[in-house]
Write an enzyme that holds these catalytic residues in place. Sequence first.
Site, PDB file in Angstrom:
ATOM      1  N   LYS A  22       0.827  -1.207   0.000  1.00 44.73           N
ATOM      2  CA  LYS A  22       0.000   0.000   0.000  1.00 44.73           C
ATOM      3  C   LYS A  22       0.861   1.257   0.000  1.00 44.73           C
ATOM      4  CE  LYS A  22      -2.585   2.767   3.335  1.00 44.73           C
ATOM      5  NZ  LYS A  22      -1.450   3.674   3.620  1.00 44.73           N
ATOM      6  N   ASN A  23       1.857   1.314   0.874  1.00 42.33           N
ATOM      7  CA  ASN A  23       2.641   2.538   1.029  1.00 42.33           C
ATOM      8  C   ASN A  23       3.495   2.847  -0.194  1.00 42.33           C
ATOM      9  OD1 ASN A  23       1.619   3.109   3.566  1.00 42.33           O
ATOM     10  ND2 ASN A  23       3.221   1.983   4.639  1.00 42.33           N
ATOM     11  N   CYS A 118      -6.110   8.719   8.036  1.00 45.89           N
ATOM     12  CA  CYS A 118      -6.155   8.380   9.458  1.00 45.89           C
ATOM     13  C   CYS A 118      -5.716   9.569  10.302  1.00 45.89           C
ATOM     14  CB  CYS A 118      -5.242   7.190   9.746  1.00 45.89           C
ATOM     15  SG  CYS A 118      -5.837   5.635   9.041  1.00 45.89           S
ATOM     16  N   ARG A 123      -0.302  15.216  12.115  1.00 50.68           N
ATOM     17  CA  ARG A 123       0.802  14.873  11.222  1.00 50.68           C
ATOM     18  C   ARG A 123       0.993  16.010  10.222  1.00 50.68           C
ATOM     19  NH1 ARG A 123      -0.116   8.890   9.087  1.00 50.68           N
ATOM     20  NH2 ARG A 123      -2.284   9.535   8.850  1.00 50.68           N
ATOM     21  N   ASP A 306       3.995   1.198  12.078  1.00 50.93           N
ATOM     22  CA  ASP A 306       2.745   0.665  11.548  1.00 50.93           C
ATOM     23  C   ASP A 306       2.458  -0.753  12.017  1.00 50.93           C
ATOM     24  OD1 ASP A 306       2.004   2.955  10.265  1.00 50.93           O
ATOM     25  OD2 ASP A 306       2.419   2.250   8.232  1.00 50.93           O
TER      26      ASP A 306
END
Length: 429
Positions: A22-23, A118, A123, A306
């Site tokens: 995903k990242n 999220c 952040r 994570d």
Amino acid sequence: MDKFIINGGKKLYGEISISGAKNAAVAIIPAVVLCDEPCVIENLPRIRDVAVILAILEHMGAKIDRKSDSVVEIDPRGIKSYKVTCEGLVSDMRASYYLLGALLGRFHNALVPYPGGCSFCERPIDLHLKAFETLGANCEILFDKIKLESEKLTGATINFEIVSVGATMNAMLAAVRTPGVTLIEGAAKEPHIVDLANFLNSMGANIKGAGTDVIKIKGVDSLHGCTYSIIPDQIEAGTYMAAVAATGGDVLIKNVTPEHLKSIISKLRDTGTTVQEQDESVRVIREGELKACQLKTMPHPGFPTDMQPQFVALLSTATGKSRVMECVWENRFSYIPQLRKMKADIIDNGNVAYIHGRDRLQGAKVRALDLRAGAAMVIAGLAATGITEIEDIKYIERGYEKIIEKLTAVGADIRRVTVKEDVDESNLN
């Protein structure tokens, strides 16, 4: 709204195949904006974040041709503007900020709605903006948008005093077509940093040093199309590895890069879990009781932040007292009250969680507060006695492809239901 219903306490046996990372995918897809020809991306995970970023590019004018479940051709030639106007889509995901670097690199301008995703902590994107400014862009944060403008970008030395994966990747995107040489010092080293660099190089970029703390980029005039396969998802793999350790059983995790899992494997072995490494798979076996351990999250190659929530769920059933220190993000223990609903014995003090393990957790109604916290609820539910009901599963589905099918295939009793479906609440707390 849909929910996951888990009837816990069942050991897991069989095989799970891991999807693309995903990242990596959420940065590689925006990177196609920099290209002058179509690109074929393989091993894409079918998850919500990928669907959203593809929809954003399509809204901007790109042509999206899905060849199969995991293969997509993206033709960016229809993108004529640096302005992103689909605010609803952008607000659905944090990684939409990669459009800033990609659009700046192509058009020398960008106007992108503020990213969502999220919200387990604040952040800020100040490091991203610092990188863009170093290359010559003027940055302005409007009420709900980020505006980048430049008459001319020039290669420069970008120094990150704090390691940031997102800022490193955004700096790479902005620099690959910027004239001159750009040095990124204090760069993040995660596997998806290397994957993005490899993808850009496959299109004709000149990037060296990805995976180290200094990345050197020589700007090129243009990028050409390519076919590229995304690396396996280390966090998805780690999540299923933790699930096997939590429930007990014997599962072969396929389509992985074991080198990317070293820190996770090390900590699983500390808990008494057996992990056998093979060329492109790992076998996870847990027969005896779990043992407590200590861990601290760190940038790669340290233990990934994570994976922290999943390990807290796992250690909630380990014998003894564990200590988990979060050194990457603040306030990433906000999900712990959800585990306490399942009778977990956890005290969190700032960035440290103290866990007194117990034999079994108890099924309960809980919520997925973010992607990885949601994965922790799934692991806790699989290991618990009774029924666990997980709400807000949209966060979980942002990052885990076919999670129900994969877990069911190895013996888990988990299903997806709608709110209207009657659920036996006699076992719910």
